[in-house]
Design a protein around this motif. Structure first.
Motif, PDB file in Angstrom:
ATOM      1  N   LEU A  12     -36.412 -22.920   8.082  1.00  0.00           N
ATOM      2  CA  LEU A  12     -35.002 -22.547   8.201  1.00  0.00           C
ATOM      3  C   LEU A  12     -34.666 -21.348   7.325  1.00  0.00           C
ATOM      4  O   LEU A  12     -33.988 -20.415   7.761  1.00  0.00           O
ATOM      5  CB  LEU A  12     -34.132 -23.743   7.796  1.00  0.00           C
ATOM      6  CG  LEU A  12     -32.620 -23.530   7.882  1.00  0.00           C
ATOM      7  CD1 LEU A  12     -32.166 -23.630   9.331  1.00  0.00           C
ATOM      8  CD2 LEU A  12     -31.878 -24.537   7.039  1.00  0.00           C
ATOM      9  N   HIS A  13     -35.174 -21.370   6.077  1.00  0.00           N
ATOM     10  CA  HIS A  13     -34.860 -20.279   5.151  1.00  0.00           C
ATOM     11  C   HIS A  13     -35.774 -19.077   5.330  1.00  0.00           C
ATOM     12  O   HIS A  13     -35.619 -18.099   4.599  1.00  0.00           O
ATOM     13  CB  HIS A  13     -34.982 -20.763   3.702  1.00  0.00           C
ATOM     14  CG  HIS A  13     -33.922 -21.745   3.301  1.00  0.00           C
ATOM     15  ND1 HIS A  13     -32.582 -21.473   3.395  1.00  0.00           N
ATOM     16  CD2 HIS A  13     -34.004 -23.001   2.808  1.00  0.00           C
ATOM     17  CE1 HIS A  13     -31.901 -22.520   2.971  1.00  0.00           C
ATOM     18  NE2 HIS A  13     -32.740 -23.458   2.625  1.00  0.00           N
ATOM     19  N   VAL A  14     -36.779 -19.176   6.250  1.00  0.00           N
ATOM     20  CA  VAL A  14     -37.828 -18.155   6.402  1.00  0.00           C
ATOM     21  C   VAL A  14     -38.385 -17.794   5.022  1.00  0.00           C
ATOM     22  O   VAL A  14     -38.319 -16.670   4.547  1.00  0.00           O
ATOM     23  CB  VAL A  14     -37.309 -16.885   7.125  1.00  0.00           C
ATOM     24  CG1 VAL A  14     -38.497 -16.100   7.677  1.00  0.00           C
ATOM     25  CG2 VAL A  14     -36.348 -17.234   8.226  1.00  0.00           C
ATOM     26  N   ASP A  15     -38.933 -18.817   4.367  1.00  0.00           N
ATOM     27  CA  ASP A  15     -39.340 -18.690   2.969  1.00  0.00           C
ATOM     28  C   ASP A  15     -40.578 -19.565   2.788  1.00  0.00           C
ATOM     29  O   ASP A  15     -40.555 -20.751   3.118  1.00  0.00           O
ATOM     30  CB  ASP A  15     -38.180 -19.187   2.089  1.00  0.00           C
ATOM     31  CG  ASP A  15     -38.555 -19.253   0.632  1.00  0.00           C
ATOM     32  OD1 ASP A  15     -39.320 -18.388   0.198  1.00  0.00           O
ATOM     33  OD2 ASP A  15     -38.083 -20.183  -0.054  1.00  0.00           O
ATOM     34  N   ALA A  16     -41.684 -18.979   2.319  1.00  0.00           N
ATOM     35  CA  ALA A  16     -42.943 -19.731   2.272  1.00  0.00           C
ATOM     36  C   ALA A  16     -43.029 -20.710   1.099  1.00  0.00           C
ATOM     37  O   ALA A  16     -43.909 -21.546   1.067  1.00  0.00           O
ATOM     38  CB  ALA A  16     -44.119 -18.758   2.202  1.00  0.00           C
ATOM     39  N   LYS A  17     -42.101 -20.608   0.142  1.00  0.00           N
ATOM     40  CA  LYS A  17     -42.204 -21.435  -1.069  1.00  0.00           C
ATOM     41  C   LYS A  17     -42.256 -22.928  -0.739  1.00  0.00           C
ATOM     42  O   LYS A  17     -43.008 -23.681  -1.344  1.00  0.00           O
ATOM     43  CB  LYS A  17     -41.015 -21.170  -1.988  1.00  0.00           C
ATOM     44  CG  LYS A  17     -41.076 -19.861  -2.730  1.00  0.00           C
ATOM     45  CD  LYS A  17     -40.050 -19.866  -3.859  1.00  0.00           C
ATOM     46  CE  LYS A  17     -39.439 -18.519  -4.082  1.00  0.00           C
ATOM     47  NZ  LYS A  17     -38.191 -18.291  -3.318  1.00  0.00           N
ATOM     48  N   GLY A  18     -41.441 -23.316   0.234  1.00  0.00           N
ATOM     49  CA  GLY A  18     -41.389 -24.731   0.588  1.00  0.00           C
ATOM     50  C   GLY A  18     -42.729 -25.231   1.078  1.00  0.00           C
ATOM     51  O   GLY A  18     -43.155 -26.340   0.740  1.00  0.00           O
ATOM     52  N   GLN A  19     -43.439 -24.402   1.859  1.00  0.00           N
ATOM     53  CA  GLN A  19     -44.735 -24.838   2.372  1.00  0.00           C
ATOM     54  C   GLN A  19     -45.778 -24.891   1.274  1.00  0.00           C
ATOM     55  O   GLN A  19     -46.662 -25.755   1.293  1.00  0.00           O
ATOM     56  CB  GLN A  19     -45.176 -23.905   3.492  1.00  0.00           C
ATOM     57  CG  GLN A  19     -44.218 -23.999   4.663  1.00  0.00           C
ATOM     58  CD  GLN A  19     -44.590 -23.103   5.802  1.00  0.00           C
ATOM     59  OE1 GLN A  19     -45.748 -22.810   6.015  1.00  0.00           O
ATOM     60  NE2 GLN A  19     -43.588 -22.668   6.543  1.00  0.00           N
ATOM     61  N   VAL A  20     -45.669 -23.977   0.294  1.00  0.00           N
ATOM     62  CA  VAL A  20     -46.601 -24.029  -0.837  1.00  0.00           C
ATOM     63  C   VAL A  20     -46.381 -25.322  -1.613  1.00  0.00           C
ATOM     64  O   VAL A  20     -47.330 -25.988  -2.034  1.00  0.00           O
ATOM     65  CB  VAL A  20     -46.407 -22.799  -1.748  1.00  0.00           C
ATOM     66  CG1 VAL A  20     -47.263 -22.913  -2.985  1.00  0.00           C
ATOM     67  CG2 VAL A  20     -46.732 -21.541  -0.994  1.00  0.00           C
ATOM     68  N   PHE A  21     -45.103 -25.685  -1.743  1.00  0.00           N
ATOM     69  CA  PHE A  21     -44.780 -26.929  -2.453  1.00  0.00           C
ATOM     70  C   PHE A  21     -45.457 -28.126  -1.784  1.00  0.00           C
ATOM     71  O   PHE A  21     -45.920 -29.045  -2.447  1.00  0.00           O
ATOM     72  CB  PHE A  21     -43.261 -27.116  -2.483  1.00  0.00           C
ATOM     73  CG  PHE A  21     -42.778 -28.072  -3.534  1.00  0.00           C
ATOM     74  CD1 PHE A  21     -42.263 -27.593  -4.727  1.00  0.00           C
ATOM     75  CD2 PHE A  21     -42.833 -29.426  -3.339  1.00  0.00           C
ATOM     76  CE1 PHE A  21     -41.820 -28.466  -5.700  1.00  0.00           C
ATOM     77  CE2 PHE A  21     -42.395 -30.301  -4.308  1.00  0.00           C
ATOM     78  CZ  PHE A  21     -41.890 -29.829  -5.491  1.00  0.00           C
ATOM     79  N   VAL A  22     -45.511 -28.085  -0.431  1.00  0.00           N
ATOM     80  CA  VAL A  22     -46.140 -29.186   0.302  1.00  0.00           C
ATOM     81  C   VAL A  22     -47.588 -29.381  -0.133  1.00  0.00           C
ATOM     82  O   VAL A  22     -48.055 -30.517  -0.276  1.00  0.00           O
ATOM     83  CB  VAL A  22     -46.046 -28.935   1.822  1.00  0.00           C
ATOM     84  CG1 VAL A  22     -46.885 -29.936   2.582  1.00  0.00           C
ATOM     85  CG2 VAL A  22     -44.607 -29.020   2.270  1.00  0.00           C
ATOM     86  N   PHE A  23     -48.281 -28.272  -0.407  1.00  0.00           N
ATOM     87  CA  PHE A  23     -49.671 -28.407  -0.857  1.00  0.00           C
ATOM     88  C   PHE A  23     -49.754 -29.131  -2.193  1.00  0.00           C
ATOM     89  O   PHE A  23     -50.633 -29.965  -2.411  1.00  0.00           O
ATOM     90  CB  PHE A  23     -50.335 -27.030  -0.969  1.00  0.00           C
ATOM     91  CG  PHE A  23     -50.738 -26.471   0.354  1.00  0.00           C
ATOM     92  CD1 PHE A  23     -51.760 -27.067   1.070  1.00  0.00           C
ATOM     93  CD2 PHE A  23     -50.092 -25.384   0.898  1.00  0.00           C
ATOM     94  CE1 PHE A  23     -52.133 -26.575   2.298  1.00  0.00           C
ATOM     95  CE2 PHE A  23     -50.451 -24.890   2.125  1.00  0.00           C
ATOM     96  CZ  PHE A  23     -51.474 -25.482   2.828  1.00  0.00           C
TER      97      PHE A  23
END
Lengths: 103, 470
Positions: A55-66
């Motif tokens: 939604l935010h077009v921001d990769a930080k959230g996906q890095v957090f998932v790792f």
């Protein structure tokens, strides 16, 4: 809107998954299922993080998932080790039997 | 920052000690390393800037993930001093066990997590700090492999800890969803710019994070795991949990709510006030009926958690009471280390029943005197550090709308004094079960002398710590 679905739907879905996990932790008596319920809670979080990240077009959230996945793996590794120790001492993994320490 | 590197290095060194066979010198090496890390907090201590920018404008490291400002350094100092005392207390624990290097590594890595919790400035490092601190603690709680009580303590701690982590993560995800950032400064900025126009799930996220951290600091009604875990774990590990882990969790809670969410203090303030009231009432009333001193100390730690939460609550619109929380955590940690050292020497069989203390003044007057000072400090009787700790917390709370908590705190502290005095009466007025004197190690004697003098000294001159940020 993500793929034509409102973000609220994603929040709902992960909240439902999270609540199923949380209720499972409180209600189930088998220790292995307890771990699975905790995994379910963490995966609900992962789903939510990925949805917000898109939604935010921001990769930080996906890095957090790792980070969440790595830590969840470490936690389960420790948990299963403790569980196998308990099984060796008590020959059961039913948490109702674990009541040596009473309130 | 340098302190964090030193402790991480020591942890890795501890794991190598088994392979390269320098197990014998590991213990002194760790003590020296912790002192070096403590010295580094003085090296990093920058000359203060003006009052409000202290938390915002100092050097950040690792893409603003960690920020060792003065508040972080001060809390790191408390943690490292407590850890140093703890290693002296635990010297036997490291002699009797077979896999000592593993235990060293676990404790040191837990310390790394604790230091991260004092200094995070991004929710990623908050989460990693919580887990780096917690996972070694689960293993340490369960470290008596043959003892079912210890197994059970470790398992309960693990389940409750990961349950709380789930809440913390869900809260982080919701806050990230609303603000689009994991950075504490960014979140604070977002809240102040939005003028109340934030989605409802943002508040849900903040409250879930509050619940998760209340689990970690064991505040009621999320405290139910604490007495069981404290009682089942080996006594030295309980001492570590109730000092280092608690201080770190508080530093984290304070940083998150007083830096990240201080613009919406009214939202979480109400909930926190209820949590404090419940913790005070439940812990003090339940503690009065306990027969095990170890379990009583667990309940007493819940009531101390409530006092430190009062400091956070008083802080919600500014940073005025940080030094009073710092003072409280120092006074409480030192008092706890002293009382756990006495408990460890009096009750070797790990259950800490109060009858073991009967007639201690005859069997070992020195231990009894140290226990008296430690318990008076925990109860908050004047001249000891604990009195001033409570006093400073009360003075910061008096100017807030939560004055009613003071009434609750005073009444429950009076109940609290009852169970501390129960131990004193057992030591001085009950007949001893045996006349055999209690032997104390030389290192423990020195530790008790230091902690007792320390408790009295910071009680006599509290200004040095209270004025640390001025």
């Amino acid at each position: 809107m993500l793929n034509g679905i409102s973000i609220n739907m994603y929040i709902m879905l992960s909240a439902v998954l999270f609540i199923i996990g949380a209720v499972g932790v409180m209600a189930r008596r088998n220790s292995i299922i307890l771990f699975m319920c905790i995994e379910l809670m963490l995966n609900a979080v992962n789903l939510l993080l990925v949805a917000f990240s898109t939604l935010h077009v921001d990769a930080k959230g996906q890095v957090f998932v790792f980070f969440v996945m790595a830590v969840a793996a470490a936690e389960v590794a420790v948990g299963l080790a403790i569980l196998s120790m308990i099984y060796r001492n008590m020959k059961t993994i039913d948490i109702d039997e674990l009541s040596k320490l009473k309130h | 920052m340098k302190g964090l590197f030193i402790i991480s290095g020591l942890g890795i060194l501890a794991m190598l000690a088994e392979i390269f066979k320098f197990k014998k010198i590991l213990y002194p090496l760790v003590l020296v390393g912790i002192l070096a890390a403590y010295a580094m907090t003085f090296v990093d201590w920058n000359p203060p800037t003006d009052h409000l920018s202290r938390l915002d404008e100092l050097t950040a490291s690792f893409s603003n993930m960690i920020r060792f400002d003065q508040v972080a350094l001060a809390f790191s100092g408390v943690i490292l001093v407590t850890a140093f005392f703890w290693f002296i207390l635990a010297s036997h624990y490291f002699e009797n066990e077979t896999n000592i290097t593993d235990h060293f590594a676990l404790v040191l890595f837990a310390l790394v997590g604790a230091l991260m919790l004092t200094s995070f400035s991004n929710m990623t490092t908050l989460f990693l700090g919580v887990e780096i601190l917690s996972i070694p603690m689960y293993v340490l709680a369960a470290s008596r492999k043959k003892d079912i009580a210890s197994n059970e303590a470790g398992f309960k701690y693990l389940i409750m800890g990961s349950f709380a982590s789930g809440f913390l993560l869900f809260g982080i995800a919701l806050v990230y969803g609303a603000t689009g950032t994991f950075d504490l400064g960014g979140i604070s900025h977002y809240i102040s710019n939005s003028h109340g126009d934030v989605p409802a799930f943002f508040y849900a996220g903040v409250i879930m994070m509050l619940i998760a951290l209340c689990f970690k600091v064991s505040a009621a009604p999320f405290h139910f795991w604490a007495p069981d875990v404290y009682e089942g774990s080996p006594t030295v590990i309980t001492a570590l949990m109730s000092t280092v882990v608690k201080t770190a969790a508080f530093a984290a809670l304070m940083r998150l709510f007083n830096v990240g969410f201080h613009h919406i203090g009214d939202v979480w303030g109400q909930i926190m006030a209820v949590v404090i009231g419940l913790s005070l009432v439940i812990s003090n009333i339940t503690a009065a009926s306990q027969q095990s001193v170890k379990r009583m100390l667990a309940y007493s730690s819940i009531s101390h958690a409530a006092f430190m939460l009062m400091g956070v609550l008083a802080n919600k619109n500014g940073f005025d009471s940080i030094s009073s929380i710092l003072y409280y955590s120092l006074a409480y940690s030192v008092g706890s280390i002293a009382s756990f050292t006495v408990l460890y020497n009096v009750s070797k069989d790990n259950n800490g029943h109060i009858e073991a203390f009967n007639g201690l003044s005859k069997r070992n007057p020195f231990l009894a005197v140290c226990m008296v000072v430690a318990l008076l400090s925990l109860a908050g009787i004047p001249v000891t550090a604990g009195f001033f700790a409570k006093y400073f917390i009360f003075t910061t709370l008096i100017g807030t709308p939560y004055k009613w908590l003071l009434g609750v705190a005073v009444v429950t502290s009076a109940i609290g004094a009852y169970y501390y005095f129960k131990v004193l009466i057992a030591m001085y007025f009950k007949p001893a079960i045996s006349t055999e004197p209690v032997k104390v190690e030389m290192s423990h004697t020195v530790l008790l002398i230091i902690t007792t003098l320390f408790t009295l000294a910071i009680g006599i001159v509290p200004g040095y710590i209270i004025g640390i940020f001025k």
